[in-house]
Design a protein around this motif. Sequence first.
Motif, mmCIF file in Angstrom:
data_model
loop_
_atom_site.group_PDB
_atom_site.id
_atom_site.type_symbol
_atom_site.label_atom_id
_atom_site.label_comp_id
_atom_site.label_asym_id
_atom_site.label_seq_id
_atom_site.Cartn_x
_atom_site.Cartn_y
_atom_site.Cartn_z
ATOM 1 N N ASN A 114 34.183 24.481 36.490
ATOM 2 C CA ASN A 114 34.023 23.352 37.679
ATOM 3 C C ASN A 114 34.528 21.887 37.478
ATOM 4 O OD1 ASN A 114 32.103 21.969 36.233
ATOM 5 N ND2 ASN A 114 30.461 23.466 37.362
ATOM 6 N N GLU A 152 37.013 27.200 43.684
ATOM 7 C CA GLU A 152 37.512 27.895 42.611
ATOM 8 C C GLU A 152 39.084 27.811 42.788
ATOM 9 O OE1 GLU A 152 33.320 28.977 42.707
ATOM 10 O OE2 GLU A 152 35.158 29.024 44.121
ATOM 11 N N PRO A 194 38.057 33.959 39.985
ATOM 12 C CA PRO A 194 37.605 32.685 40.419
ATOM 13 C C PRO A 194 36.579 32.284 39.546
ATOM 14 C CG PRO A 194 38.239 33.892 42.369
ATOM 15 C CD PRO A 194 38.288 34.652 40.993
#
Length: 490
Positions: free
Chosen positions: A301, A231, A296
């Motif tokens: 992603n 993250e 985070p």
Amino acid sequence: MGGRCSKFSFCWWPSRLKPDVLESSDIECAGNDRNALSGFTDFGFEQLRTATSGFSVDNIVSEHGEKAPNVVYKGRLENDRWIAVKRFNKSAWPDTRQFLEEARSVGQLRNERLANLIGCCCEGDERLLVAEFMPNETLAKHLFHWENQPMKWAMRLRVALYLAQALEYCSSRGRALYHDLNAYRVLFDQDGNPRLSCFGLMKNSRDGKSYSTNLAFTPPEYMRTGRVTPESVVYSFGTLLLDLLSGKHIPPSHALDLIRGKNFLMLMDSCLEGHFSNDDGTELVRLASRCLQYEPRERPNAKSLVTALTSLQKEAEVPSYVLMGIPYGTVPSTPLPLTPLGEACSRLDLTAIHEILEKVGYKDDDGVAHELSFQMWTGQMQEMLNSKKQADSAFRAKDFVTAIDWYTRFIDGGSMVSPTVFARRCLSYLMNDMPQEALGDAMQAQVVSPEWATAFYLQAAALFSLGMDTDAQETLKDGTDLEARKNSRN
């Protein structure tokens, strides 16, 4: 300096693939078909010493955001293959086995979106990494220090996608952690395609931290824990999106304030005005905002980044070198040799810098020093000239504290402007461990005399003192180029 953006503000193998959007698996296979990418080599130290001309300062390349004494050199092997060689500080990687395991692990990666690691060297105290050489410099160079044209919108979108694809590939191969992702770690190959430097994939050793000292760009969780997570890498990717949007290095906190206030256009590079749709700009701003979320878990992603960026691609059929405005199949050029002053500044040899400035005197002020007062021989002017005389005397005697005082009186008088005075006070500040003040004076010397190489050399010395080695190398090169142009005219 023409169209070049200001560097500072106070306030490497060719791709034969079309630049169409490719899946990560296709990219990897294409890379594996290339004979240049096969295998991982254990190089000998003497072999790399020869390839880099004895680790010559002329072969230092300003990229990767590396901090001295970990330096990256351009090298040429006996088979004429160009390589990038990162030489670590001797105290880094004390565990030989750890270094070799880590290097060979990263060396197993092969992808068209990476400047791949092709070998290493581990002899005695020496630790070196060998990667593909990327001849068309860094994203930082093309975004922040461009000379001929700003980077086009379509190319900025391609950079974002290719970088996301690189991160997705690394993540799929168990290397999701990338250290200090920034615009200096994005390199351009022979065809102008952006590649992610493999050096950032190496796990941290004793040579430094995972992020630069600029806390404004550091992921908030790293500030709390000192650990890099996937993250954290996405957060850094968000800062790169801001770079691409604005053409500047904007602190995320400031950018998020603008985004919350819906001041999207204030984020955009003015050079791009009229060259992108508001919808595309808004979408990229939205994506950057998601990457920069404080929590985070709220960040996307790498795979979702690829999906989002794929739909934004423009002019996919146009080769990167065309969008970049660079010749096809660029090959490395031989760097210009540094002048004695440039060499002294690159080594931060303050004694040598002093000797050179003292020897040159004020000859470079010809046609530059401006008298701003008509009353040449008034008491005020006489006082200023006396201040300069006292300052020069102290400078010659290496009494740099006194020199600063007298040069300051001369400058504050405001009736005369001399780039040499700024240069001399700059060195005096460096001698007194005041690099920020020295950088200010070197920049003032450039304002007074924009084509004066000495001003650039001294900026480089101040930047080296501040630990900003990459910017220092860029500025050193600018000074060398200016000197070469001046000599060609003469």
